[in-house]
Write an enzyme that holds these catalytic residues in place. Structure first.
Site, mmCIF file in Angstrom:
data_model
loop_
_atom_site.group_PDB
_atom_site.id
_atom_site.type_symbol
_atom_site.label_atom_id
_atom_site.label_comp_id
_atom_site.label_asym_id
_atom_site.label_seq_id
_atom_site.Cartn_x
_atom_site.Cartn_y
_atom_site.Cartn_z
ATOM 1 C CG ASP A 24 -99.123 24.022 23.648
ATOM 2 O OD1 ASP A 24 -98.745 22.849 23.478
ATOM 3 O OD2 ASP A 24 -100.301 24.388 23.468
ATOM 4 C CG HIS A 41 -91.722 16.813 21.931
ATOM 5 N ND1 HIS A 41 -92.593 17.803 22.284
ATOM 6 C CD2 HIS A 41 -92.470 15.677 21.789
ATOM 7 C CE1 HIS A 41 -93.830 17.301 22.351
ATOM 8 N NE2 HIS A 41 -93.772 16.020 22.048
ATOM 9 C CG LEU A 135 -82.237 32.352 34.906
ATOM 10 C CD1 LEU A 135 -83.229 33.513 34.905
ATOM 11 C CD2 LEU A 135 -82.107 31.788 33.482
HETATM 12 C C1 IPE Z 1 -99.369 22.163 28.446
HETATM 13 O O1 IPE Z 1 -99.506 21.870 27.102
HETATM 14 C C2 IPE Z 1 -98.234 21.366 29.038
HETATM 15 C C3 IPE Z 1 -96.888 21.694 28.576
HETATM 16 C C4 IPE Z 1 -96.566 22.596 27.701
HETATM 17 C C5 IPE Z 1 -95.847 20.936 29.179
HETATM 18 P P1 IPE Z 1 -100.566 20.788 26.580
HETATM 19 O O2 IPE Z 1 -100.374 20.718 25.115
HETATM 20 O O3 IPE Z 1 -100.419 19.519 27.330
HETATM 21 O O4 IPE Z 1 -101.954 21.464 26.962
HETATM 22 P P2 IPE Z 1 -103.425 21.125 26.421
HETATM 23 O O5 IPE Z 1 -103.618 19.650 26.567
HETATM 24 O O6 IPE Z 1 -103.479 21.554 24.991
HETATM 25 O O7 IPE Z 1 -104.330 21.952 27.274
HETATM 26 C C1 IPE Z 2 -95.720 21.111 24.161
HETATM 27 O O1 IPE Z 2 -96.000 20.863 22.825
HETATM 28 C C2 IPE Z 2 -94.811 20.071 24.764
HETATM 29 C C3 IPE Z 2 -95.449 19.195 25.738
HETATM 30 C C4 IPE Z 2 -96.673 19.262 26.138
HETATM 31 C C5 IPE Z 2 -94.621 18.159 26.324
HETATM 32 P P1 IPE Z 2 -97.164 19.890 22.377
HETATM 33 O O2 IPE Z 2 -96.593 18.522 22.250
HETATM 34 O O3 IPE Z 2 -98.326 20.014 23.275
HETATM 35 O O4 IPE Z 2 -97.498 20.470 20.943
HETATM 36 P P2 IPE Z 2 -98.941 20.636 20.298
HETATM 37 O O5 IPE Z 2 -99.755 21.474 21.235
HETATM 38 O O6 IPE Z 2 -99.509 19.262 20.133
HETATM 39 O O7 IPE Z 2 -98.668 21.323 18.998
HETATM 40 MG MG MG Z 3 -99.962 21.201 23.264
#
Ligand code: IPE
Ligand code: IPE
Ligand code: MG
Length: 261
Positions: A24, A41, A135
């Protein structure tokens, strides 16, 4: 697989067999730089590479990465499209390298909702790497912990309906055998990058006894050093599984095979 209490105790003190990571913080990483969220990303793919390589180096056996949740479809269509394209291009560019490093790839989640092209590429990558043992890399795509429990329940219900299973036979081990990765031990270490302290519907059932580790480091900044900090933190913990600390120290304890893989 090594399921005796000594083996489990040794693992307690050393490297986790199975690490699960919520990757995240990509969007915030990009926003901090005045870039579109999707740039985060793209940058995050480098961290995946670093964590895979370090897992191999450190002897982690299974790495489960949360790439796209069942709730991430709620994001703007353009961001979802970029994430799907990125998954495609990462599979295209990384599969050969994974195979050369003897990594077995598996995707968990409801893949029927993913674009057809992506489903085919996933199947090819899984087939190519199926016999690798160094792995086990699981990528969770359109995955949700609740979905996993629901699909397991549905399969149990079908067995009951077919007369092959009596409801009184259903226990937690029986249900666990129908979850997404019944052949692998449950996660020992559950990492979330990006500063949030929540599970966001990741491996809910399987993380019942995982050690949780939260770091403010945003996923694109999560490198081998940051990963090693998490592994070192894990190595200092005492897992008790309901026993007392004294029982664990004495070594006179064990877990059912099904709990430790
Ligand atoms: C969780 O992250 C999903 C992934 C990292 C793929 P999110 O960014 O979607 O989670 P919330 O919405 O902050 O809980
Ligand atoms: C995690 O990073 C990737 C996915 C959920 C696909 P985020 O896109 O949730 O990044 P933040 O949390 O908005 O910074
Ligand atoms: Mg996120």
């Amino acid at each position: 697989m090594d399921t005796d209490s000594d083996g489990a105790l040794q693992r307690n003190q050393r490297t986790p067999r199975h690490v699960a990571i919520i990757m995240d913080g990509n969007g915030r990483w990009a926003r901090q730089r005045g870039l579109p969220r999707t740039a985060g990303h793209r940058e995050g793919v480098k961290s995946v590479r670093a964590v895979v390589e370090e897992s191999i180096r450190r002897g982690v056996e299974i790495l489960t990465l949360f790439a796209f949740s069942s709730e991430n479809w709620r994001r703007p269509r353009s961001e979802v499209n970029v994430l799907m394209e990125l998954f495609m291009s990462a599979l295209r560019s990384e599969t050969r390298r994974l195979h050369d490093n003897q990594v077995r790839l598996r995707v968990i989640g409801e893949r029927s909702a993913l674009p057809g092209k992506l489903q085919r590429r996933i199947a090819e990558a899984e087939a190519l790497t199926a016999a690798n043992t160094r792995l086990h890399l699981q990528v969770a795509a359109n995955y949700g912990g609740r979905w996993d429990i629901v699909q397991a329940t549905r399969r149990l219900a079908a067995e009951v309906q077919a007369g092959r299973l009596d409801p009184s036979q259903i226990d937690e081990y029986c249900l666990a055998r129908h979850l997404s990765f019944p052949d692998l031990p449950e996660p020992d270490l559950f990492i979330r990058t990006g500063g949030e302290k929540r599970l966001s519907n990741f491996v809910l059932w399987q993380a019942a006894y995982a050690e949780l580790y939260f770091t403010d480091v945003l996923w694109p900044d999560f490198d081998a050093a940051a990963y090693n900090q998490a592994l070192e933190d894990y190595a200092r913990r005492q897992r008790r599984f309901g026993y007392t600390g004294e029982q664990i120290e004495s070594g006179l304890w064990s877990l059912p095979d099904v709990c430790v893989g």
